[in-house]
Design an enzyme around this catalytic site. Structure first.
Site, short mmCIF file in Angstrom:
data_model
loop_
_atom_site.label_atom_id
_atom_site.label_comp_id
_atom_site.label_asym_id
_atom_site.label_seq_id
_atom_site.Cartn_x
_atom_site.Cartn_y
_atom_site.Cartn_z
N SER A 23 3.98 7.52 1.41
CA SER A 23 4.90 6.61 0.72
C SER A 23 5.87 7.33 -0.20
O SER A 23 5.45 8.04 -1.12
CB SER A 23 4.12 5.61 -0.13
OG SER A 23 3.40 4.74 0.67
N HIS A 29 8.42 3.83 4.41
CA HIS A 29 7.91 4.47 5.63
C HIS A 29 8.94 4.25 6.74
O HIS A 29 9.08 3.13 7.24
CB HIS A 29 6.56 3.88 6.03
CG HIS A 29 5.45 4.25 5.09
ND1 HIS A 29 4.64 5.33 5.30
CD2 HIS A 29 5.06 3.70 3.93
CE1 HIS A 29 3.77 5.43 4.31
NE2 HIS A 29 4.01 4.44 3.46
N HIS A 78 -0.97 1.80 8.20
CA HIS A 78 -2.20 1.64 7.43
C HIS A 78 -3.04 0.51 8.03
O HIS A 78 -2.51 -0.40 8.68
CB HIS A 78 -1.86 1.25 5.98
CG HIS A 78 -0.88 2.16 5.31
ND1 HIS A 78 0.47 2.09 5.55
CD2 HIS A 78 -1.05 3.16 4.42
CE1 HIS A 78 1.10 3.02 4.84
NE2 HIS A 78 0.20 3.68 4.15
N TYR A 133 -4.34 -1.93 6.46
CA TYR A 133 -4.00 -3.25 5.88
C TYR A 133 -2.82 -3.92 6.57
O TYR A 133 -2.60 -5.13 6.42
CB TYR A 133 -3.75 -3.15 4.36
CG TYR A 133 -2.59 -2.28 3.95
CD1 TYR A 133 -1.27 -2.71 4.11
CD2 TYR A 133 -2.80 -1.03 3.39
CE1 TYR A 133 -0.21 -1.92 3.74
CE2 TYR A 133 -1.73 -0.22 3.02
CZ TYR A 133 -0.44 -0.68 3.20
OH TYR A 133 0.62 0.12 2.85
N GLU A 134 -2.02 -3.15 7.32
CA GLU A 134 -0.90 -3.75 8.03
C GLU A 134 -1.37 -4.58 9.23
O GLU A 134 -0.57 -5.30 9.83
CB GLU A 134 0.07 -2.66 8.50
CG GLU A 134 0.78 -1.97 7.35
CD GLU A 134 1.66 -0.82 7.83
OE1 GLU A 134 2.73 -1.08 8.39
OE2 GLU A 134 1.26 0.35 7.64
N ALA A 141 0.71 9.11 -1.17
CA ALA A 141 0.89 8.75 -2.57
C ALA A 141 -0.44 8.15 -3.02
O ALA A 141 -1.05 7.40 -2.27
CB ALA A 141 2.00 7.72 -2.70
N MET A 148 -4.78 4.43 0.24
CA MET A 148 -5.11 3.54 1.36
C MET A 148 -4.81 4.19 2.71
O MET A 148 -4.50 3.51 3.69
CB MET A 148 -4.29 2.23 1.23
CG MET A 148 -4.47 1.54 -0.11
SD MET A 148 -3.29 0.21 -0.33
CE MET A 148 -3.55 -0.19 -2.07
N SER A 149 -4.92 5.52 2.77
CA SER A 149 -4.56 6.20 4.02
C SER A 149 -5.32 7.52 4.15
O SER A 149 -6.33 7.74 3.49
CB SER A 149 -3.05 6.48 4.03
OG SER A 149 -2.73 7.46 3.06
N ASN A 180 0.84 7.24 -9.88
CA ASN A 180 0.57 6.37 -11.04
C ASN A 180 -0.81 6.70 -11.59
O ASN A 180 -1.63 7.29 -10.89
CB ASN A 180 0.61 4.90 -10.61
CG ASN A 180 -0.34 4.60 -9.47
OD1 ASN A 180 -0.07 4.97 -8.32
ND2 ASN A 180 -1.45 3.99 -9.77
N HIS A 186 4.20 -1.11 -6.27
CA HIS A 186 4.68 -0.25 -5.17
C HIS A 186 5.99 0.42 -5.59
O HIS A 186 6.26 1.55 -5.18
CB HIS A 186 4.86 -1.07 -3.89
CG HIS A 186 5.15 -0.24 -2.67
ND1 HIS A 186 4.34 0.80 -2.27
CD2 HIS A 186 6.16 -0.30 -1.76
CE1 HIS A 186 4.84 1.35 -1.16
NE2 HIS A 186 5.95 0.70 -0.84
N1 HPA Z 1 -4.27 2.68 -5.71
C1 HPA Z 1 -4.32 2.67 -4.36
N2 HPA Z 1 -3.38 3.18 -3.60
C2 HPA Z 1 -2.34 3.77 -4.20
C3 HPA Z 1 -2.23 3.81 -5.59
C4 HPA Z 1 -3.25 3.23 -6.40
O1 HPA Z 1 -3.21 3.23 -7.64
N3 HPA Z 1 -1.07 4.45 -5.87
C5 HPA Z 1 -0.51 4.78 -4.68
N4 HPA Z 1 -1.28 4.36 -3.67
#
Ligand code: HPA
Length: 278
Positions: free
Chosen positions: A33, A64, A86, A88-89, A116, A217-218, A241, A253
């Site tokens: 990401s 993406h 991903h 979740y998609e 990310a 998530m990947s 973050n 996001h």
């Molecule tokens: N949590 C889960 N997935 C993420 C995060 C997060 O804080 N930041 C970027 N992808």
């Protein structure tokens, strides 16, 4: 194609790539990401939209792009996934593994996989890069694996070892590059959750206790598929973050994509250094 793909499916997808370029990629890269910028640095690029490769899933997430870029970088023949899909998609784990399998069929034996991630280690700050030294496969423990289904022994064993999922020589090369370039390279354990909801503060405290340094998530399903068939894997998390263990901040996001702008140039220097050292 049924629920699972076969070697013939992988072969068919790889043939589409071979028809578009005479270059035989040796290194596969996945850009997470907000980290797709590195694809712009590829020399003599041939761009293949995922939709043109049989069976390949197309990304639905902002940040993406969804094309495979084949070309050279630092003298290495590379195939770069600009954007990934991903779980979740709505895709299956088999679909998530398909790009890895395709590149393996096309001759790729080394993968550089990026994402990310939220920094769960309180010492990590947004904009930093973490070398993934190991992962916590929570999504796998929940039963979601790209290796579910019939095993093709020509690719790898039914029960693959994962004690060295991340290649030690490549990790050493990444550390060396970071030192030479003056880049602060954090190290730690990446945990993969299914998402798409970000974690609650209780989730995050649990993950920290379990040994996680970064959460996303990947990556883990892709690493499992790559290592299963004997590829060398190097992984980087861009810390986008600070994970919110005490519930005082929120995660968006937009902030993940914004941090990518700071992370992408560092990642490019790291990846270039690693490619030069291969
Ligand atoms: N949590 C889960 N997935 C993420 C995060 C997060 O804080 N930041 C970027 N992808």
């Amino acid at each position: 194609m049924g629920e699972y793909f076969t070697r013939d499916d992988f072969q068919r997808a790889a043939e589409v790539i071979a028809r578009r370029t005479s270059l035989k990629p040796k290194v596969g890269m996945i850009l997470g990401s907000g980290l797709g910028q590195l694809a712009q640095a590829i020399e003599t690029p041939v761009r293949i939209p995922y939709g043109e490769i049989p069976g390949w899933p197309t990304s639905t997430v902002e940040g993406h792009v969804g094309s495979l870029v084949v070309g050279t970088l630092e003298g290495q023949a590379v195939a770069v996934l600009q954007g990934r899909v991903h779980y979740y998609e709505g895709y299956t784990m088999a679909q998530i593994g398909l790009p890895i399998r395709t590149l393996q069929m096309a001759g790729v034996g080394t993968f550089i996989i990026t994402n990310a991630a939220g920094g769960v280690n309180p010492e990590f700050h947004p904009g930093e890069v973490m070398l993934i030294t190991d992962h916590l496969n929570l999504i796998g423990m929940a039963g979601l694996s790209p290796l579910r289904g019939p095993n093709d022994d020509r690719l790898g064993p039914r029960f693959p070892d994962m004690s060295r999922a991340y290649n030690r020589e490549l990790m050493a090369l990444a550390r060396e590059t970071a030192r030479a370039q003056g880049i602060l390279l954090r190290e730690g354990v990446y945990v993969c959750l299914a998402g798409p909801a970000f974690e609650t503060p209780a989730d995050l405290r649990f993950l920290r206790m379990a040994g996680a340094d970064a959460v996303g998530m990947s990556t883990v399903p892709e690493v499992v598929a790559a290592h299963h068939a004997g590829s060398r894997v190097l992984g980087f998390s861009g810390i986008s973050n600070k994970a919110n263990l005490d519930g005082t901040t929120v995660t968006t996001h937009e902030e993940v994509l914004a941090a990518g702008k700071e992370i992408a140039p560092k990642l490019e220097r790291l990846v270039r250094g690693v490619l030069r050292g291969l």
